[in-house]
Design an enzyme around this catalytic site. Structure first.
Site, short mmCIF file in Angstrom:
data_model
loop_
_atom_site.label_atom_id
_atom_site.label_comp_id
_atom_site.label_asym_id
_atom_site.label_seq_id
_atom_site.Cartn_x
_atom_site.Cartn_y
_atom_site.Cartn_z
NE ARG A 28 -7.17 4.17 5.87
CZ ARG A 28 -5.95 4.20 6.45
NH1 ARG A 28 -6.46 4.77 8.12
NH2 ARG A 28 -5.75 4.80 6.18
CE LYS A 62 -1.74 1.13 3.80
NZ LYS A 62 -1.34 3.36 4.69
CG ASN A 63 2.13 2.82 3.25
OD1 ASN A 63 0.95 3.10 2.99
ND2 ASN A 63 2.38 2.54 4.95
NE ARG A 116 0.71 9.85 10.69
CZ ARG A 116 -0.11 8.99 9.80
NH1 ARG A 116 -1.16 8.05 10.05
NH2 ARG A 116 0.57 8.37 8.73
CB CYS A 130 -4.82 10.70 12.42
SG CYS A 130 -3.09 9.25 12.45
CG ASP A 176 3.71 0.75 9.72
OD1 ASP A 176 2.79 1.94 9.90
OD2 ASP A 176 3.54 1.51 8.62
N1 EPU Z 1 6.15 14.48 11.30
C1 EPU Z 1 6.36 15.72 11.63
N2 EPU Z 1 6.50 16.78 10.75
C2 EPU Z 1 6.26 16.49 9.27
C3 EPU Z 1 6.23 15.50 9.03
C4 EPU Z 1 6.08 13.74 9.99
O1 EPU Z 1 6.01 15.46 13.49
O2 EPU Z 1 5.83 17.15 8.51
C5 EPU Z 1 6.76 13.58 12.09
C6 EPU Z 1 5.04 12.61 12.74
O3 EPU Z 1 4.31 13.39 12.69
C7 EPU Z 1 6.12 11.23 12.91
C8 EPU Z 1 6.96 11.00 12.23
O4 EPU Z 1 7.09 12.68 11.95
O5 EPU Z 1 5.54 11.67 14.49
C9 EPU Z 1 6.99 9.89 11.42
O6 EPU Z 1 5.49 10.80 10.23
P1 EPU Z 1 5.92 10.04 9.19
O7 EPU Z 1 5.62 10.85 7.97
O8 EPU Z 1 7.08 9.45 8.40
O9 EPU Z 1 4.56 8.96 8.75
P2 EPU Z 1 3.55 9.37 7.42
O10 EPU Z 1 5.00 9.81 6.62
O11 EPU Z 1 3.07 10.13 7.46
C10 EPU Z 1 4.27 6.99 6.69
C11 EPU Z 1 3.07 5.63 6.06
C12 EPU Z 1 2.53 5.26 8.09
C13 EPU Z 1 3.83 5.06 8.30
C14 EPU Z 1 5.00 6.48 9.01
C15 EPU Z 1 6.20 5.57 9.70
C16 EPU Z 1 2.01 6.14 4.26
C17 EPU Z 1 1.29 7.02 3.25
N3 EPU Z 1 2.02 6.11 5.60
O12 EPU Z 1 3.56 7.87 7.19
O13 EPU Z 1 1.62 4.17 7.57
O14 EPU Z 1 3.59 4.14 9.43
O15 EPU Z 1 5.02 6.70 7.46
O16 EPU Z 1 6.70 4.40 9.37
O17 EPU Z 1 3.51 5.98 3.95
C18 EPU Z 1 0.02 2.77 8.41
O18 EPU Z 1 0.55 1.97 7.18
O19 EPU Z 1 -0.17 2.22 8.63
C19 EPU Z 1 0.87 4.32 8.45
C20 EPU Z 1 0.12 4.32 9.34
#
Ligand code: EPU
Length: 419
Positions: A396, A22-23, A121, A116, A304
């Protein structure tokens, strides 16, 4: 709403094939916005988040078809450059359209995702990075309004590694003028997979998979046909299922090199694991040993997989500490696991898990995607019947998970919602 009903206690045995990630699929689909042409992707998992991005891109004017795990999309005639609230609130990853829309269309309007279940996030790193490339960013009425006559390469230092943030910036920078250097980026396999597909499209990206990515902007990109990498989290979920139920599962189309930390931890619990080509064999052994884990950005232990691993520790011999270092509120599954008899105490970002001899089935409620998978695992090892509601979270991100577990011998079925 559909529910899942499980009668626990059967060891899982047999073979299963992992779906596409998915990701990895979501950013690659968003990347089609960089080019006005037809793309085809294979091995795309049939799950709700993919349908969500399909709807989002169709609303923008793309011509999209998705069947038999093949996703075809033509982005030639886009008429809207917007990801409205109705889409973003269903799926936060809609934010991935921001970078490519800005690069190709010079503007984008994307609803702010908000918090969320698992944490606040924020997307500050996405927005700071785009501003460094020259975008004008205004936050108004709950939306990010971004525009840029031209994006220009820059050096960008992320405060922390963010997966979708790195992907958004990579997609924005491929068409920028000059060189962009992204530092302290996320190193997840899905980022490398996106970079490889962008390079096939004609981009010039080096270093993806390490913490520094260098992008030399190009004038234009071309469409491609490509396959999505296997889902490492679905793979890991089956690995835990084998260890948990004391069964033996051969997992096909699995990328073991993406799961090194999980493999090490599972071996410490006493599971036997063999990896060959694209197959991982996992055999569970009793007793399960208690092992501490700390979630970290890749290549650390994946957040995850935290909820699923916690179920294994809940029935292990002894005491373990599970520390969640990526998201600030990713322990919501704990109260549901307690309803099944687990002995878990939370203190800040640590969960203290004292293994119990057995869990006992009960009605529980899914609260987020990986928490749902954890409840399915718990139900399969609990004595008696577990009924899981709100399983739309599971749908999802997992492609027919209950059918795959049923073929491995689990007594599990979906109860369709009464209409
Ligand atoms: N963060 C910030 N500022 C930002 C972006 C992120 O503070 O601008 C923080 C977040 O709040 C979090 C940390 O950085 O504490 C890491 O978040 P990240 O941005 O890496 O997460 P994401 O990109 O929103 C993706 C996956 C998630 C997975 C995370 C961590 C996708 C579509 N989603 O989310 O997948 O948990 O990376 O590996 O790629 C899932 O599949 O169940 C899922 C939640």
């Amino acid at each position: 709403m559909d529910e899942i009903l499980i009668n626990g206690g059967t060891p899982l045995n047999g073979e299963v094939t992992v779906s596409g990630a998915k990701n990895a699929a979501l950013p690659v689909i968003a990347a089609t916005l960089l080019v006005g042409d037809r793309f085809e992707f294979h091995n795309v998992p049939a799950l709700k988040d993919i349908l969500s991005i399909q709807d989002l891109l169709a609303d923008m004017g793309a011509d999209v078809e998705f069947h038999d795990n093949t996703f075809s999309i033509d982005t030639a005639n886009l008429s809207h450059f917007e990801a409205p609230y109705e889409h973003v609130r269903k799926m936060r990853a809609s934010i991935l359209v921001l970078g490519p829309l800005l690069a190709r269309m010079k503007r984008a309007r994307v609803s702010l995702p908000g918090g969320c279940a698992i944490g606040a996030r924020p997307i500050d790193q996405h927005l700071n990075g785009l501003a460094r490339l020259g975008a004008d960013i205004v936050l108004e009425h709950g939306y990010v309004e971004a525009s840029a006559e031209k994006l220009t390469g820059a050096e960008i230092y992320f405060d922390l590694p963010t997966v979708t943030g790195t992907e958004n910036l990579m997609m924005a920078a491929v068409l920028a003028e000059g060189q962009t250097v992204l530092r302290n980026v996320a190193r997840e396999p899905e980022i490398l997979a996106l970079a490889e597909i962008l390079n096939q499209m004609g981009a010039d990206i080096a270093g993806a998979g390490s913490s520094v990515i260098t992008i030399n902007g190009v004038k234009a990109l071309k469409p491609v046909t490509a396959a999505i990498i296997p889902d490492r989290i679905e793979t890991g979920t089956f690995m835990v299922a084998a260890a948990l139920t004391g069964g033996e599962i051969q997992i096909h189309k699995a990328a073991h090199s993406h799961l090194k930390e999980l493999i090490l931890k599972l071996e410490k619990t006493g599971a036997e694991i063999d990896c060959a080509n694209q197959t991982i064999r996992v055999k569970g052994n009793a007793p399960v040993n208690s092992v501490d884990v700390k979630t970290m950005p890749y290549p650390g232990f994946p957040t995850d997989m935290q909820a699923q691993f916690m179920v294994l520790m809940a029935v292990a011999k002894g005491f373990s500490v599970i520390s969640e270092n990526v998201f600030e509120n990713r322990f919501i599954h704990v109260s549901e696991l307690r309803r099944l008899g687990a002995d878990i105490t939370i203190s800040g970002s640590h969960a203290m898990v004292r293994g119990v001899p057995e869990l006992s089935g009960a009605p529980v409620m899914a609260t987020d995607l990986r928490a749902s998978a954890c409840l399915v695992l718990a139900g399969m090892v609990a004595k008696g019947t577990t009924r899981i509601s709100r399983i739309y979270h599971l749908d999802r991100g997992y492609d027919a998970l209950e059918k795959k577990f049923s073929r491995l011998g689990a007594d599990i079925k979906r109860i369709p919602a009464q209409t």
